[in-house]
Design an enzyme around this catalytic site. Structure first.
Site, PDB file in Angstrom:
ATOM      1  N   ASN A  49     -49.754-104.949 -16.716  1.00  0.00           N
ATOM      2  CA  ASN A  49     -48.192-104.611 -16.060  1.00  0.00           C
ATOM      3  C   ASN A  49     -47.441-105.815 -16.926  1.00  0.00           C
ATOM      4  O   ASN A  49     -47.808-106.647 -17.696  1.00  0.00           O
ATOM      5  CB  ASN A  49     -48.045-105.276 -14.617  1.00  0.00           C
ATOM      6  CG  ASN A  49     -48.887-106.831 -14.438  1.00  0.00           C
ATOM      7  OD1 ASN A  49     -49.869-107.020 -15.119  1.00  0.00           O
ATOM      8  ND2 ASN A  49     -48.414-107.679 -13.440  1.00  0.00           N
ATOM      9  N   ILE A  50     -46.172-105.145 -17.492  1.00  0.00           N
ATOM     10  CA  ILE A  50     -45.215-105.854 -17.982  1.00  0.00           C
ATOM     11  C   ILE A  50     -44.005-106.198 -17.141  1.00  0.00           C
ATOM     12  O   ILE A  50     -43.290-105.233 -16.794  1.00  0.00           O
ATOM     13  CB  ILE A  50     -44.854-104.885 -19.157  1.00  0.00           C
ATOM     14  CG1 ILE A  50     -46.356-104.579 -20.018  1.00  0.00           C
ATOM     15  CG2 ILE A  50     -43.931-105.742 -20.316  1.00  0.00           C
ATOM     16  CD1 ILE A  50     -46.122-103.561 -20.986  1.00  0.00           C
ATOM     17  N   GLU A  51     -43.823-107.549 -16.983  1.00  0.00           N
ATOM     18  CA  GLU A  51     -42.763-107.729 -16.076  1.00  0.00           C
ATOM     19  C   GLU A  51     -41.440-108.213 -16.917  1.00  0.00           C
ATOM     20  O   GLU A  51     -41.749-108.227 -18.236  1.00  0.00           O
ATOM     21  CB  GLU A  51     -43.170-109.023 -15.378  1.00  0.00           C
ATOM     22  CG  GLU A  51     -44.258-108.691 -14.218  1.00  0.00           C
ATOM     23  CD  GLU A  51     -44.475-109.831 -13.283  1.00  0.00           C
ATOM     24  OE1 GLU A  51     -44.038-110.831 -13.411  1.00  0.00           O
ATOM     25  OE2 GLU A  51     -45.276-109.427 -12.419  1.00  0.00           O
ATOM     26  N   CYS A  81     -48.931 -98.823  -6.097  1.00  0.00           N
ATOM     27  CA  CYS A  81     -47.664 -98.748  -5.709  1.00  0.00           C
ATOM     28  C   CYS A  81     -47.530 -97.065  -5.517  1.00  0.00           C
ATOM     29  O   CYS A  81     -48.050 -96.191  -6.204  1.00  0.00           O
ATOM     30  CB  CYS A  81     -46.493 -99.182  -6.171  1.00  0.00           C
ATOM     31  SG  CYS A  81     -45.953 -98.491  -7.791  1.00  0.00           S
ATOM     32  N   GLU A 115     -50.930 -99.283 -14.101  1.00  0.00           N
ATOM     33  CA  GLU A 115     -51.104 -97.947 -14.293  1.00  0.00           C
ATOM     34  C   GLU A 115     -50.311 -96.804 -15.118  1.00  0.00           C
ATOM     35  O   GLU A 115     -50.759 -96.372 -15.867  1.00  0.00           O
ATOM     36  CB  GLU A 115     -51.134 -97.540 -12.517  1.00  0.00           C
ATOM     37  CG  GLU A 115     -52.166 -98.321 -11.933  1.00  0.00           C
ATOM     38  CD  GLU A 115     -51.552 -99.097 -11.007  1.00  0.00           C
ATOM     39  OE1 GLU A 115     -50.776-100.068 -11.727  1.00  0.00           O
ATOM     40  OE2 GLU A 115     -51.937 -99.636 -10.209  1.00  0.00           O
ATOM     41  N   CYS A 151     -46.695 -95.364  -8.663  1.00  0.00           N
ATOM     42  CA  CYS A 151     -47.700 -95.198  -9.807  1.00  0.00           C
ATOM     43  C   CYS A 151     -48.654 -93.773  -9.269  1.00  0.00           C
ATOM     44  O   CYS A 151     -49.288 -93.069 -10.030  1.00  0.00           O
ATOM     45  CB  CYS A 151     -48.616 -96.555  -9.834  1.00  0.00           C
ATOM     46  SG  CYS A 151     -47.618 -97.516 -10.783  1.00  0.00           S
ATOM     47  N   CYS A 199     -45.706-101.280 -13.918  1.00  0.00           N
ATOM     48  CA  CYS A 199     -47.118-101.762 -13.485  1.00  0.00           C
ATOM     49  C   CYS A 199     -48.145-101.052 -14.576  1.00  0.00           C
ATOM     50  O   CYS A 199     -47.821-100.254 -15.388  1.00  0.00           O
ATOM     51  CB  CYS A 199     -47.382-100.841 -12.118  1.00  0.00           C
ATOM     52  SG  CYS A 199     -46.553-101.283 -10.808  1.00  0.00           S
TER      53      CYS A 199
HETATM   54  N1  THU Z   1     -48.527-104.113 -10.034  1.00  0.00           N
HETATM   55  C1  THU Z   1     -49.236-103.432 -10.822  1.00  0.00           C
HETATM   56  O1  THU Z   1     -49.400-103.634 -11.912  1.00  0.00           O
HETATM   57  N2  THU Z   1     -49.934-102.377 -10.318  1.00  0.00           N
HETATM   58  C2  THU Z   1     -49.940-102.294  -9.041  1.00  0.00           C
HETATM   59  O2  THU Z   1     -50.795-101.459  -8.572  1.00  0.00           O
HETATM   60  C3  THU Z   1     -49.322-102.911  -7.858  1.00  0.00           C
HETATM   61  C4  THU Z   1     -48.312-104.188  -8.906  1.00  0.00           C
HETATM   62  C5  THU Z   1     -47.882-105.311 -10.661  1.00  0.00           C
HETATM   63  C6  THU Z   1     -46.108-105.094 -10.792  1.00  0.00           C
HETATM   64  C7  THU Z   1     -45.966-106.609 -10.892  1.00  0.00           C
HETATM   65  O3  THU Z   1     -45.837-107.069 -11.872  1.00  0.00           O
HETATM   66  C8  THU Z   1     -46.984-107.328 -10.090  1.00  0.00           C
HETATM   67  O4  THU Z   1     -48.072-106.516 -10.052  1.00  0.00           O
HETATM   68  C9  THU Z   1     -46.427-107.756  -8.729  1.00  0.00           C
HETATM   69  O5  THU Z   1     -45.858-106.787  -8.011  1.00  0.00           O
END
Ligand code: THU
Length: 159
Positions: free
Chosen positions: A72-74, A116, A85, A119, A83
């Protein structure tokens, strides 16, 4: 009276051969799963998650046998977060892959998280019968599939 006494040593060599074959097959399958999980865990270490502090790694196995990973890259503008995925799918598609068998998703919390909806829809675009392996930080595993998590995906009505 005639009693049949259970005697494990009386089994034929054919029986042991069959048991051994099943054992080897089960172990090979387990090894495949472990390789995918390890790749996802490694990718989660590269997650950029300063806001949620939840690190997620995904490893997707293509039908060609290759594994592609993502984390994940925020972003400070939260809605731009991607996300793990979708990063893994993007990585695979950019290498010419369009068909997938399984995805492992590892996260840094003690709870198993499910992908989510966005994804799931992106995964559905490429593989309708995807196996999904969800793993917590402590290694707890939940095995499911795309159809169970997304029973009614969006499809173009005219396709
Ligand atoms: N996130 C994912 O990378 N994959 C998931 O299946 C659910 C959520 C990440 C997005 C965000 O960076 C963090 O988890 C919290 O939502």
């Amino acid at each position: 009276m005639n009693f049949e006494i259970y005697n494990p040593t009386s089994r034929s060599s054919g029986f042991y051969l069959r048991v051994s074959i099943v054992y080897v097959i089960l172990n090979l399958m387990k090894t495949d799963e472990n390789i995918l999980i390890d790749a996802a865990r490694k990718a989660s270490e590269n997650a950029y998650a300063p806001y949620s502090k939840i690190k997620v790694g995904a490893a997707i196995l293509s039908s060609s046998g290759k594994i592609y990973t993502g984390c994940n890259i925020e972003n400070a503008s939260y809605g731009l977060t991607v996300c793990a995925e979708r990063v893994a799918v993007g990585c695979a598609v950019s290498q010419g892959e369009k068909d997938f068998i399984a995805i492992a998703i590892v996260n840094s919390t003690e709870k198993i998280i499910t992908p989510c909806g966005a994804c799931l829809q992106v995964l559905y675009e490429f593989s309708k019968n995807l196996q999904i392996i969800l793993v917590s930080a402590s290694g707890e595993i939940y095995r499911t599939n795309l159809e169970s998590l997304l029973p009614k995906p969006f499809n173009f009505p005219n396709k």
